[in-house]
Design an enzyme around this catalytic site. Structure first.
Site, PDB file in Angstrom:
ATOM      1  N   GLY A  15       0.739  -1.248   0.000  1.00 40.68           N
ATOM      2  CA  GLY A  15       0.000   0.000   0.000  1.00 40.68           C
ATOM      3  C   GLY A  15       0.771   1.301   0.000  1.00 40.68           C
ATOM      4  O   GLY A  15       0.157   2.366   0.035  1.00 40.68           O
ATOM      5  N   SER A  21       1.913   8.279   2.732  1.00 40.25           N
ATOM      6  CA  SER A  21       1.334   6.995   3.110  1.00 40.25           C
ATOM      7  C   SER A  21       1.932   6.478   4.414  1.00 40.25           C
ATOM      8  O   SER A  21       3.151   6.543   4.615  1.00 40.25           O
ATOM      9  CB  SER A  21       1.582   5.947   2.027  1.00 40.25           C
ATOM     10  N   ILE A  22       1.084   5.948   5.288  1.00 35.72           N
ATOM     11  CA  ILE A  22       1.590   5.298   6.491  1.00 35.72           C
ATOM     12  C   ILE A  22       2.484   4.127   6.106  1.00 35.72           C
ATOM     13  O   ILE A  22       3.539   3.900   6.719  1.00 35.72           O
ATOM     14  CB  ILE A  22       0.431   4.839   7.388  1.00 35.72           C
ATOM     15  N   ASP A  66      -2.212  -6.923  -7.325  1.00 33.31           N
ATOM     16  CA  ASP A  66      -3.543  -6.478  -6.941  1.00 33.31           C
ATOM     17  C   ASP A  66      -3.944  -7.322  -5.734  1.00 33.31           C
ATOM     18  O   ASP A  66      -4.070  -8.548  -5.834  1.00 33.31           O
ATOM     19  CB  ASP A  66      -4.504  -6.707  -8.112  1.00 33.31           C
ATOM     20  N   TYR A 150      -9.591   1.689  11.816  1.00 32.92           N
ATOM     21  CA  TYR A 150     -10.003   2.968  12.405  1.00 32.92           C
ATOM     22  C   TYR A 150     -11.173   2.728  13.348  1.00 32.92           C
ATOM     23  O   TYR A 150     -11.963   1.796  13.155  1.00 32.92           O
ATOM     24  CB  TYR A 150     -10.389   3.968  11.301  1.00 32.92           C
ATOM     25  N   TYR A 160     -17.758   8.719   7.277  1.00 31.35           N
ATOM     26  CA  TYR A 160     -16.877   7.566   7.085  1.00 31.35           C
ATOM     27  C   TYR A 160     -17.532   6.482   6.232  1.00 31.35           C
ATOM     28  O   TYR A 160     -16.858   5.601   5.715  1.00 31.35           O
ATOM     29  CB  TYR A 160     -16.407   7.016   8.431  1.00 31.35           C
ATOM     30  N   LYS A 167     -13.960  -1.776   7.765  1.00 32.71           N
ATOM     31  CA  LYS A 167     -13.023  -1.888   8.885  1.00 32.71           C
ATOM     32  C   LYS A 167     -13.516  -2.886   9.924  1.00 32.71           C
ATOM     33  O   LYS A 167     -12.722  -3.603  10.546  1.00 32.71           O
ATOM     34  CB  LYS A 167     -12.794  -0.513   9.517  1.00 32.71           C
ATOM     35  N   THR A 199      -3.438  11.359   4.848  1.00 35.19           N
ATOM     36  CA  THR A 199      -2.846  10.596   3.756  1.00 35.19           C
ATOM     37  C   THR A 199      -3.673  10.852   2.499  1.00 35.19           C
ATOM     38  O   THR A 199      -4.704  11.534   2.549  1.00 35.19           O
ATOM     39  CB  THR A 199      -2.873   9.092   4.071  1.00 35.19           C
ATOM     40  N   ALA A 201      -5.531   8.716   0.945  1.00 36.17           N
ATOM     41  CA  ALA A 201      -6.841   8.094   1.163  1.00 36.17           C
ATOM     42  C   ALA A 201      -7.661   8.878   2.188  1.00 36.17           C
ATOM     43  O   ALA A 201      -8.853   9.125   2.003  1.00 36.17           O
ATOM     44  CB  ALA A 201      -6.660   6.647   1.627  1.00 36.17           C
TER      45      ALA A 201
END
Length: 287
Positions: A15, A21-22, A66, A150, A160, A167, A199, A201
């Protein structure tokens, strides 16, 4: 400062797109702590992002995949073991996307084809990743698998949307697979519930700036940064956490246990205007 917590370990980071990005931060910290890594993302993300820059910085191999494709994942784990010279010690899943959010579809007006994609990319891909790795026996004993989540999996947050459902599913997969993989191979599976973090996202979430500020005011330690999240991931990859599994670990400055903070209440009171007050002058309107 390096403590050599991951010396001799091999990992796969899903990712990383750019330096916001984290996953990018985690990759940097893992290598600083002595790990060798493989970076992976979709073919499109590899072309559009700056992952080549990260690969050079960390001396990492890039293997596009992917995360929703079992065939791609099988190739990834086979080729990663070849590139790194052995079984994988740790994996970070940092994959999430909602077309409903991007298209501004509200939760009571979801496009179900979009929802299927949200769940597949953001949660079911985690199951596919672990299942493929287990069938290939690609993870070393006492390895560590992490995914980012999250607190909206537990509580409702405006904007959200269907990502909250994704999640919640992601965390359930961690528990279910954590039991099986832990029992059979000692492999631990956990999720880290991170503070709102700016980020690529995160920036697509409706009202994200407000979420960021609210969480920071509510948290006694303030929001956890992407760099701090990377530190936490490194600890979870290391042998220091061998008995931690099937957990949703809150890395959010204390936000998840808060009801109302003084800073939050103060800001709320500042913005509160009684209905019989003129919003421009602040004077009371006597009817």
């Amino acid at each position: 400062m390096s403590y050599n917590l991951l010396k001799g370990k091999r990992g796969i980071i899903f990712g990383a797109l750019n330096d916001q990005s984290i996953a990018w931060k985690v990759a940097e910290r893992a290598v600083e702590e002595g790990a060798q890594i493989v970076l992976t993302n979709t073919e499109v993300a590899c072309r559009m992002g700056t992952i080549d820059e990260l690969a050079k910085k960390t001396n990492a191999v890039i293997i596009p995949a992917d995360a929703t494709s079992v065939a791609d994942l099988e190739n990834l784990f086979v080729e990663a073991q070849k590139a790194l010279g052995g079984k994988i010690d740790f994996v970070l899943h940092s994959c999430a996307m909602s077309m409903n959010m991007r298209k501004k579809r509200t939760y009571d007006d979801l496009d179900y084809d979009f929802l299927d994609k949200t769940l597949d990319i953001s949660a079911i891909s985690f199951h596919k990743m672990i299942q493929v790795a287990k069938k290939l026996d690609a993870i070393a004993e006492y390895g560590s698998i992490l995914a980012l989540t999250y607190v909206a999996s537990h509580r409702t947050f405006f904007g959200y949307n269907d990502m909250a459902d994704a999640k919640a599913l992601l965390e359930s997969i961690a528990r279910s697979f954590g039991y099986i993989y832990g029992r059979e191979k000692g492999v631990r599976v956990n999720t880290i519930s991170q503070s709102p973090t700016m980020t690529t996202a995160g920036g697509g979430i409706k009202g994200f700036d407000g979420m960021l500020d609210y969480a920071d005011r509510m948290s006694p330690l303030g929001n956890a940064s992407a760099d701090e999240c990377a530190d936490y991931c490194v600890v979870m990859f290391s042998d220091l956490t061998r008995k931690v599994t099937m957990q949703t670990l809150f890395h959010d400055g204390g936000f998840s246990n808060m009801g109302m903070s003084l800073r939050g209440m103060t800001q709320y009171n500042k913005s509160f205007i009684p209905e019989n007050t003129d919003k421009e002058t602040g004077k009371i309107i006597y009817g």
